[in-house]
Design an enzyme around this catalytic site. Structure first.
Site, short mmCIF file in Angstrom:
data_model
loop_
_atom_site.label_atom_id
_atom_site.label_comp_id
_atom_site.label_asym_id
_atom_site.label_seq_id
_atom_site.Cartn_x
_atom_site.Cartn_y
_atom_site.Cartn_z
N CYS A 212 9.80 -5.43 1.27
CA CYS A 212 9.69 -3.99 1.57
C CYS A 212 9.61 -3.68 3.05
O CYS A 212 9.76 -2.53 3.46
CB CYS A 212 8.47 -3.40 0.85
SG CYS A 212 8.65 -3.55 -0.92
N HIS B 219 7.05 3.56 3.47
CA HIS B 219 7.64 2.84 2.35
C HIS B 219 7.21 3.50 1.05
O HIS B 219 6.06 3.95 0.92
CB HIS B 219 7.22 1.36 2.38
CG HIS B 219 7.78 0.61 1.23
ND1 HIS B 219 9.14 0.50 1.04
CD2 HIS B 219 7.21 -0.02 0.19
CE1 HIS B 219 9.36 -0.18 -0.06
NE2 HIS B 219 8.20 -0.51 -0.60
N ASN C 224 10.61 2.44 -6.18
CA ASN C 224 10.56 1.55 -5.02
C ASN C 224 11.90 0.83 -4.91
O ASN C 224 12.29 0.10 -5.84
CB ASN C 224 9.42 0.54 -5.22
CG ASN C 224 9.25 -0.40 -4.04
OD1 ASN C 224 10.01 -0.39 -3.08
ND2 ASN C 224 8.22 -1.24 -4.11
N1 ACO Z 1 2.35 1.87 -18.61
C1 ACO Z 1 1.20 2.03 -19.27
N2 ACO Z 1 0.08 1.32 -19.01
C2 ACO Z 1 0.19 0.40 -18.03
C3 ACO Z 1 1.38 0.17 -17.31
C4 ACO Z 1 2.50 0.95 -17.64
N3 ACO Z 1 3.69 0.84 -17.01
N4 ACO Z 1 1.16 -0.80 -16.41
C5 ACO Z 1 -0.11 -1.20 -16.54
N5 ACO Z 1 -0.71 -0.47 -17.52
C6 ACO Z 1 -2.08 -0.56 -18.01
C7 ACO Z 1 -2.71 -1.91 -17.75
O1 ACO Z 1 -2.38 -2.82 -18.78
C8 ACO Z 1 -4.18 -1.56 -17.73
O2 ACO Z 1 -4.62 -1.45 -19.06
P1 ACO Z 1 -6.13 -1.89 -19.48
O3 ACO Z 1 -7.02 -0.99 -18.65
O4 ACO Z 1 -6.15 -1.63 -20.93
O5 ACO Z 1 -6.24 -3.33 -19.10
C9 ACO Z 1 -4.21 -0.16 -17.13
O6 ACO Z 1 -2.89 0.37 -17.26
C10 ACO Z 1 -4.61 -0.14 -15.67
O7 ACO Z 1 -3.84 -1.12 -14.98
P2 ACO Z 1 -3.97 -1.34 -13.44
O8 ACO Z 1 -3.06 -2.46 -13.05
O9 ACO Z 1 -5.41 -1.46 -13.07
O10 ACO Z 1 -3.41 0.06 -12.90
P3 ACO Z 1 -3.36 0.61 -11.44
O11 ACO Z 1 -3.96 1.92 -11.38
O12 ACO Z 1 -3.79 -0.42 -10.42
O13 ACO Z 1 -1.81 0.84 -11.24
C11 ACO Z 1 0.07 -0.14 -10.16
C12 ACO Z 1 -0.90 -0.23 -11.30
C13 ACO Z 1 0.89 1.14 -10.32
C14 ACO Z 1 0.98 -1.37 -10.23
C15 ACO Z 1 -0.69 -0.12 -8.81
O14 ACO Z 1 -1.66 -1.15 -8.80
C16 ACO Z 1 0.21 -0.28 -7.62
O15 ACO Z 1 1.06 0.52 -7.36
N6 ACO Z 1 0.02 -1.34 -6.83
C17 ACO Z 1 0.79 -1.56 -5.63
C18 ACO Z 1 2.21 -1.90 -5.95
C19 ACO Z 1 2.97 -2.15 -4.69
O16 ACO Z 1 2.77 -1.55 -3.67
N7 ACO Z 1 3.84 -3.09 -4.75
C20 ACO Z 1 4.53 -3.44 -3.56
C21 ACO Z 1 5.83 -3.79 -3.97
S1 ACO Z 1 6.69 -3.94 -2.51
C22 ACO Z 1 7.52 -5.41 -2.33
O17 ACO Z 1 7.41 -6.03 -1.34
C23 ACO Z 1 8.40 -5.83 -3.43
#
Ligand code: ACO
Length: 353
Positions: free
Chosen positions: A113, A280, A310
């Protein structure tokens, strides 16, 4: 002083838009969850067979046209992607050949990214050192190759009259939902020219902390294995990225704010001096947090994550192109670019447009 000036930009966005509701056809997710947690409403997917270099070529053609630069003028290519057409060689040479750029050097870089910002540093250093005058910098990704869906599930995703997933397939797709729903395919490119009028890349801060590489990485399909890919890895899903979303979220908010402050402070630039801050687009909540911490008003922080998700290395040039074409970036404007991603790497670039 000679600097790299962004002279034109272009994008290649696949025409197929995929909504959150469409994804919910093949995994346990919902429009509400995806919107609230990430800000993504839709993303674009290429048709099977379209590659990262295809998107890069299309975006580069537009950027060359916008900059008024012919293929014979380009003397450096930098291609940033984490989803190259082939394991090797990189996509830069393929793009060079298809655009008829001649035997100019082509760098293939993989800082995910933050790839576009690392590419800007590479181009700017070449231009400042007099080793290049006109460079093409491309960021493109086809993330759909990472999606774990069967061929029948892809058909159902696009047409719910087709047979839906079995319970096992649904569970498999759901295993990767926290990752797959965030990403989309896109390409974007800029042409950078040597300039002496005070415009261009003014300063950059780039960082990497490799000790946390396994917070976001692809565990399989690598040369620690012999052979580097096999059926067992595919069955276990080790060709699909692993992401500790909460940790990445925390690091992104911390590091993006830190690096933005670092660049602003050492250039004596205040938030009020900036026309725009292009962040980003990994998660809208990350960017809202950074916006608040930096004290930026809404009109200075454009978003497009709702439309494209993303798009990794394509994200910042895609947003730049969108803003430039909408007249939101005018010559002379100060623009700050900020990114964080796998590596883990992060950076900020101060540009006078
Ligand atoms: N739909 C429904 N429920 C979901 C989904 C989905 N797509 N994904 C996860 N959940 C559930 C999980 O299973 C969890 O359920 P549980 O509470 O029963 O265990 C619940 O939602 C909460 O999950 P978390 O992972 O704690 O959710 P969070 O609020 O942290 O959001 C997310 C997840 C969106 C991935 C967030 O953590 C995030 O955006 N992180 C950063 C991502 C990022 O910046 N990535 C960089 C990529 S860049 C690169 O270099 C490629």
């Amino acid at each position: 002083m000679t600097r790299a000036v962004i002279a034109g930009s272009g994008t290649a966005v696949p025409s197929r838009a995929v909504s959150n509701d469409m994804l919910a056809r093949i995994m346990d997710t919902s429009d509400e969850w995806i919107r609230e947690r990430s800000g993504v409403e839709s993303r674009r997917y290429v048709e099977a067979g379209t590659s990262t270099s295809d998107l890069g070529v299309e975006a580069a053609r537009q950027a060359l046209e916008a900059a008024g630069v012919g293929p014979g003028d380009v003397d450096l290519v930098v291609f940033a992607t984490m989803t190259p057409d082939h394991f090797f060689p990189g996509a830069g040479g393929m793009l060079q050949a298809r655009l008829g750029l001649g035997d100019v050097p082509c760098f293939d870089i993989r800082q995910q990214c933050v790839g576009f910002l690392y590419g800007l540093q590479l181009v700017d250093a070449h231009i400042r050192a007099g080793m290049a005058r006109t460079a093409l910098l491309v960021g493109a990704e086809v993330h759909t190759g990472f999606m774990p869906y069967s061929a029948a599930n892809w058909e159902h995703l696009y047409d719910d009259a087709r047979p839906g997933p079995t319970p096992e397939e649904r569970a498999w797709n759901t295993r990767f939902r926290h990752l797959t729903v965030l990403f989309g395919d896109a390409g974007a490119a800029v042409v950078l020219k040597a300039g002496e009028d005070g415009r261009g890349i003014l300063d950059q801060a780039l960082h990497t902390n490799g000790s946390e590489f396994d917070k976001l990485y692809v565990p399989g399909a690598g040369f620690r294995r012999r052979p580097y890919v096999d059926a067992g890895q595919l069955e276990r899903g080790e060709h699909i990225p692993v992401m500790d979303g909460r940790h990445v979220f925390k690091m992104a908010t911390t590091r993006m704010v830190e690096v933005a402050r670092e660049v602003l402070a050492r250039n004596g630039v205040g938030v009020g001096d900036l026309a725009l801050v292009l962040m980003h687009q990994a998660n809208r909540r990350i960017n809202e947090y950074c916006q608040k911490a930096l004290g930026l008003p809404d009109d200075k922080v454009p978003h497009n994550i709702h439309k494209y998700g993303n798009t990794t290395a394509a994200t910042i040039p895609l947003l730049w192109d969108e803003c430039a074409r909408a007249g939101r970036i005018r010559p002379g404007d100060l623009v700050l670019l900020v990114a964080f991603g796998a590596g883990m790497s992060w950076g900020a670039t101060l540009v006078r447009a």
